[in-house]
Design a protein around this motif. Sequence first.
Motif, PDB file in Angstrom:
ATOM      1  N   TYR A  64       7.823  -7.349  -7.980  1.00 14.22           N
ATOM      2  CA  TYR A  64       7.592  -7.749  -7.207  1.00 14.22           C
ATOM      3  C   TYR A  64       6.444  -9.368  -7.416  1.00 14.22           C
ATOM      4  N   THR A 145       0.689  -0.809  -3.993  1.00 18.08           N
ATOM      5  CA  THR A 145       2.135  -0.963  -4.696  1.00 18.08           C
ATOM      6  C   THR A 145       2.730   1.134  -4.119  1.00 18.08           C
ATOM      7  N   LEU A 185       7.054  -1.809  -0.191  1.00 22.21           N
ATOM      8  CA  LEU A 185       6.976  -1.863  -1.409  1.00 22.21           C
ATOM      9  C   LEU A 185       7.181  -0.088  -1.664  1.00 22.21           C
TER      10      LEU A 185
END
Length: 381
Positions: A64, A145, A185
């Motif tokens: 990410y 996350t 995520l």
Amino acid sequence: MSPDKERHFELDLTKTQTPEIFVGANILEQMPDYLKGREEIYRNLHGKGWRFAIVTDETVAGLYGEDLVERFRASGLNIAVLPPIKEGEGSKSIQSYEEVASQLEEGEYTRHTVVVALGGGVIGDLAGFVAATYRRGIAYVQVPTTLLAQVDSSIGGKVGIDIRFVKNMLGTFYHPFATFVDPQLLRTLPESEIRSGLGEIIKYGAIDHELFEKINRNLDALLALNIDKLSEVIADCVAIKVELVQEDPEDFGVRQVLNFGHTIGHGVEEASSYEISHGEAVAIGMCIETQIGVAMGIWTQQERQSLISLTERAGLRTKVPTNIDLEQVIANTRHDKKRVSGIKLVLPFGVESSKVEGHTSIEVCEDELRNVLEDNVAKQE
Ligand SMILES: NC(=O)c1ccc[n+]([C@@H]2O[C@H](COP(=O)([O-])OP(=O)(O)OC[C@H]3O[C@@H](n4cnc5c(N)ncnc54)[C@H](O)[C@@H]3O)[C@@H](O)[C@H]2O)c1
Ligand SMILES: [Zn+2]
């Protein structure tokens, strides 16, 4: 000094921060514009804008990091990813703390910096602690996350690191000004980490009985990463945490219910050298601590069984694996920070029959703990 020369001053430090938490699928898309708005306010006050520094681990950086940088830059924000740190609990260490702080110093980051903690609980705790102390404190935001970080560690301001394998020994309360919880995520998260997060989610269920039933009904959808259901349950957990932190920010009262399962859980987690993840260890801790709760009449046997069944259905262990040294677990509870004299356990009231929500603290001696641990050893994968 004679009394008539004595003077007295008071500093009014009641200006409070108002951390904001945004939960929703694709909420990250709104983050750059939100930060741009906040930056404008900051620039008006201080005559300078922000530099953003992403603190993350190697896995999350690969997944990410670039995407986030692009989003920020597209909104005209000044951002860079610091060299990622190694993943895992081992990074909640003095060495990693120094590594991140040195990276900031070498990059000439000033007080006009916002740390972006992008990762699980390890990154959130570490990056938050760096933010709390770098140049006596700079701003930070949390982008959790992992499921565990989304429901728990990114909210409430507890930041810190471990010393000599003793968890969270150095730390403080330091809130991010914003937390962005985006369940999308979680699509890349290994299943074992989803289960670990479910350990903490079940803990919220033990605190809020309606939520317990909702988790029971929707467990398969949660395990299958149904984003709507995940978003709903994550938001429910966040709501509970927000309420408890609001009422008891420094964890002397009602907030302590969030430590359910953690006294034994931390002991097991450390004794496994972190082979057993945090949420998984908390699940084991809850199942064992409620045995004491039943003996003391705080939980019914049936309520304990409901908790164990849900924990098993979530694919979590409910007993201590045989390869864990029980004496080490007991020794670890000796340095558990929550301990005052005996070994303190915090239990919410049962999950079913009673509609009373709240918690009670009990103290057990080492022999009682040893007995209950010996009752709860199992060979399980
Ligand atoms: N501050 C608090 O209030 C609080 C509360 C609960 C737990 N904690 C702490 O949180 C830590 C545990 O956090 P955790 O369970 O998030 O573990 P973690 O941060 O170690 O992350 C688990 C693993 O998942 C990987 N990962 C993270 N996000 C991913 C993604 N989206 N896709 C793929 N992989 C991803 C990471 O690289 C890591 O390998 C413990 O140190 C615990 O003490 C703190
Ligand atoms: Zn926890």
